[in-house]
Design a protein around this motif. Structure first.
Motif, short mmCIF file in Angstrom:
data_model
loop_
_atom_site.label_atom_id
_atom_site.label_comp_id
_atom_site.label_asym_id
_atom_site.label_seq_id
_atom_site.Cartn_x
_atom_site.Cartn_y
_atom_site.Cartn_z
N VAL A 1 3.73 21.46 24.14
CA VAL A 1 2.31 20.67 24.08
C VAL A 1 2.46 19.93 22.87
CG1 VAL A 1 0.10 21.03 23.39
CG2 VAL A 1 1.06 22.65 25.17
N THR A 2 3.20 20.24 21.90
CA THR A 2 3.39 19.47 20.60
C THR A 2 4.96 19.43 20.18
OG1 THR A 2 1.26 20.44 19.70
CG2 THR A 2 2.61 19.15 18.15
N SER A 3 5.32 18.26 20.13
CA SER A 3 6.71 18.02 19.85
C SER A 3 6.93 18.16 18.48
CB SER A 3 7.19 16.54 20.22
OG SER A 3 6.71 15.64 19.24
N GLN A 4 8.10 18.32 18.07
CA GLN A 4 8.83 18.53 16.80
C GLN A 4 8.53 17.41 15.80
OE1 GLN A 4 12.94 19.02 15.67
NE2 GLN A 4 13.54 17.56 17.17
N PHE A 5 8.53 16.31 16.63
CA PHE A 5 8.27 14.77 15.69
C PHE A 5 6.84 14.79 15.15
CE2 PHE A 5 11.99 14.51 18.29
CZ PHE A 5 12.90 14.40 17.33
N GLU A 6 5.92 15.01 16.43
CA GLU A 6 4.53 15.04 15.93
C GLU A 6 4.00 16.00 15.12
OE1 GLU A 6 1.87 15.11 19.34
OE2 GLU A 6 0.04 15.90 17.98
N GLN A 7 4.64 17.35 15.18
CA GLN A 7 4.43 18.22 14.21
C GLN A 7 4.82 18.21 12.82
OE1 GLN A 7 2.25 20.59 15.05
NE2 GLN A 7 3.08 22.35 15.44
N HIS A 8 5.94 17.27 12.72
CA HIS A 8 6.54 17.03 11.44
C HIS A 8 5.63 16.30 10.67
CE1 HIS A 8 9.79 17.12 8.27
NE2 HIS A 8 9.35 15.68 8.39
N LEU A 9 5.11 15.25 11.55
CA LEU A 9 4.11 13.96 11.03
C LEU A 9 2.86 15.02 10.53
CD1 LEU A 9 4.67 11.15 13.28
CD2 LEU A 9 5.30 11.31 10.73
N ARG A 10 2.23 15.94 11.30
CA ARG A 10 1.15 16.58 11.07
C ARG A 10 1.27 17.42 9.87
NH1 ARG A 10 -2.34 18.95 15.93
NH2 ARG A 10 -1.90 17.67 17.56
N ALA A 11 2.34 18.16 9.59
CA ALA A 11 2.57 18.96 8.67
C ALA A 11 2.66 18.37 7.50
CB ALA A 11 4.02 19.88 9.27
N VAL A 12 3.57 17.20 7.21
CA VAL A 12 3.83 16.71 5.91
C VAL A 12 2.40 15.83 5.39
CG1 VAL A 12 6.17 16.29 6.35
CG2 VAL A 12 4.62 14.51 7.01
N LEU A 13 1.44 15.55 6.48
CA LEU A 13 0.11 15.01 5.95
C LEU A 13 -0.83 15.97 5.80
CD1 LEU A 13 0.10 12.01 8.38
CD2 LEU A 13 0.19 11.83 6.18
N ASP A 14 -0.32 17.24 6.06
CA ASP A 14 -1.24 18.49 5.83
C ASP A 14 -2.41 18.33 6.81
OD1 ASP A 14 -1.98 21.09 4.94
OD2 ASP A 14 -2.83 20.53 2.83
N PRO B 1 0.79 -1.20 -0.01
CA PRO B 1 0.07 0.21 -0.03
C PRO B 1 0.90 1.21 -0.15
CG PRO B 1 -0.11 -0.99 2.19
CD PRO B 1 0.81 -2.01 1.29
N ARG B 2 0.54 2.12 -0.91
CA ARG B 2 1.34 3.22 -1.27
C ARG B 2 1.36 4.14 0.05
NH1 ARG B 2 3.94 3.08 -5.77
NH2 ARG B 2 2.81 3.06 -7.74
N PRO B 3 2.52 4.76 0.40
CA PRO B 3 2.37 5.80 1.13
C PRO B 3 1.59 7.10 0.92
CG PRO B 3 4.75 5.47 0.35
CD PRO B 3 3.75 4.78 -0.29
N ASP B 4 1.29 7.87 1.92
CA ASP B 4 0.45 9.09 1.71
C ASP B 4 1.43 10.20 1.33
OD1 ASP B 4 -1.17 7.49 3.60
OD2 ASP B 4 -2.59 8.64 2.37
N VAL B 5 2.68 10.24 2.07
CA VAL B 5 3.81 10.99 1.75
C VAL B 5 4.94 10.52 2.00
CG1 VAL B 5 3.36 11.67 4.17
CG2 VAL B 5 4.23 13.50 2.62
N VAL B 6 6.03 11.07 1.45
CA VAL B 6 7.48 10.49 1.70
C VAL B 6 8.14 11.80 2.32
CG1 VAL B 6 10.02 9.91 0.64
CG2 VAL B 6 7.61 9.10 -0.10
N VAL C 1 3.18 10.15 -5.26
CA VAL C 1 3.30 10.05 -3.85
C VAL C 1 4.04 11.55 -3.52
CG1 VAL C 1 4.36 9.33 -1.51
CG2 VAL C 1 3.50 7.75 -3.43
N PRO C 2 3.41 12.52 -2.78
CA PRO C 2 3.98 13.67 -2.47
C PRO C 2 5.30 13.58 -1.71
CG PRO C 2 1.74 13.59 -1.39
CD PRO C 2 2.25 12.40 -2.15
N ALA C 3 6.40 14.50 -1.99
CA ALA C 3 7.64 14.44 -1.24
C ALA C 3 7.67 15.68 -0.25
CB ALA C 3 8.72 14.29 -2.33
#
Ligand code: ADP
Length: 381
Positions: A285-298, A65-70, A90-92
């Motif tokens: 409240v939001t870590s950089q790791f969580e934020q990165h995932l949220r951001a790349v998934l829009d 199954p293709r990733p939603d984002v790379v 797949v968006p990069a």
């Protein structure tokens, strides 16, 4: 609905630390790791073993199954990867149009000049004569850098004559990395401004931090940067937000800055979670790791407010394997949060970090350093 899949290129600690928030958000993290011993290999939900330069490995990363984002945890991503992502639909993120400014310091400096943002004096160096001319105009000593491929101070050299740079000049003339030279900035300390931006344009910044370097490697980060004036803090955040927007960055961006008597100067950009943002795991409240995932998934970005008046992160650099195995449990400070990356120990290598939150910068700093020392050396600090 099937859970989103985020593919990450690079199997180091940054990919490893994306895993807990991915799990919490119901995201499957599929990581391209260099080996099955890599830091992220035992943490990620799915792993593909291979290098980003191997088209077959990229194909497996993008397979159904293709990733939603790379996305990635380092900037050394060949242009072919972007083509493969485009072909697979797949968006990069961040895209090459943004990432190239984090990959290449010459392109970055030129773009910062275009945007009127604070650069040191600099020029591209194509010959010994270029370097000598710059040295003559800038007090005789300057900082020579490779445009690409540097990290942790590798690829940076202070020089006073072209003779001292002969090896790099020769390598560059023979197809090696291009070079640039910068005025040696008389900075009083190093700061970092971190920001996240998602494709639909939302931007959020964290408090500006002080980053303390030893031998070109980050050793501690204090959030917020002690005694930073409100004007400079706001300026640093504005600069970071402006860069993220103007360059079309998606994901997390760290802008490393020099503070001088007169103001702020940009050092470099990192378009991924960054060592200067590890404090956010416990400190925001939001870590950089969580934020990165949220951001790349829009997805909507999280609150970046701090959770304590002061948070200090201290890296664990090197140490002996036996102590690392057990001593974190013995840490004398029950409030110290220990992160180990599962990496082989070599002198000076970043193998973990410790975070402490508190109310006073100096005390919190002393606690974090003491705890990191125990993790590194074992026994009492
Ligand atoms: P890397 O890509 O290895 O992280 P940097 O460009 O961040 O390299 O440089 C590493 C260190 O070298 C910086 O943290 C800073 O201490 C010093 N340095 C880099 N550029 C300059 C400069 N123009 N003036 C003074 N010091 C510099």
């Amino acid at each position: 609905m099937t859970p989103p899949i985020v593919a990450v290129i690079g199997g180091g600690q940054l990919a490893r630390m994306m895993t807990p928030p991915a799990t919490a958000l119901g995201i499957t993290l599929r990581v391209l790791v260099e080996s099955d011993q890599a830091s992220a290999a035992c943490a990620a939900h799915e792993t593909v073993v291979g290098l980003p330069t191997d088209p077959d490995a990229i194909e497996r990363l993008l397979a159904a199954p293709r990733p939603d984002v790379v996305t990635w945890e380092h900037e050394h991503i060949p242009a072919d990867v972007f083509e493969a992502c485009e072909k697979a639909g797949v968006p990069a993120r961040p895209g090459l149009e943004a990432l190239r400014f984090a990959q290449d310091k010459i392109q970055m400096r030129a773009r910062m000049d275009e945007l009127g943002l604070p650069n040191p004096a600099w020029r591209e160096v194509r010959s010994a004569a270029d370097l000598e001319a710059f040295l003559a105009d800038n007090g005789g000593t300057a900082v020579l850098k490779t445009a690409r491929g540097g990290y942790d101070g590798k690829g940076v050299r202070i020089v006073s004559s072209a003779v001292e740079a002969k090896d790099w000049l020769d390598a560059s003339a023979n197809g090696g990395p291009r070079l640039l030279v910068e005025a040696k900035v008389p900075f009083t300390r190093e700061l970092a401004a971190q920001v996240a931006r998602r494709p639909s344009g939302e931007v959020r910044t964290w408090p500006v931090v002080e980053s303390i370097q030893r031998d070109g490697v980050c050793s501690e980060v204090i959030s917020p940067a002690p005694q930073l004036s409100a004007e400079r803090a706001a300026l640093a955040q504005e600069v970071a937000a402006r860069i993220a927007t103007e360059l079309g960055v998606t994901g997390v961006l760290a802008v490393e800055l020099f503070e001088t008597a007169d103001g702020l100067i940009i050092n470099e950009l990192a378009m991924r979670p960054h060592n200067s943002g590890h404090w956010t795991i416990e400190g925001s409240v939001t870590s950089q790791f969580e934020q990165h995932l949220r951001a790349v998934l829009d997805l909507p970005l999280g609150d970046t407010a701090p959770l304590a008046p002061v948070t200090v992160m201290a890296n664990v650099l090197g140490g002996s394997r036996s102590h690392l195995e057990g001593s974190h449990a013995e840490a004398a400070d029950a409030g110290a949060k220990v992160h180990l990356y599962g990496k082989g120990v070599r002198p000076g290598r970043k193998v973990g970090h410790v975070t402490v939150t508190g109310t006073d910068s100096e005390q919190t700093y002393a606690r974090a350093v003491a705890a990191a020392t125990i993790v590194r050396d074992g026994g009492a600090a």
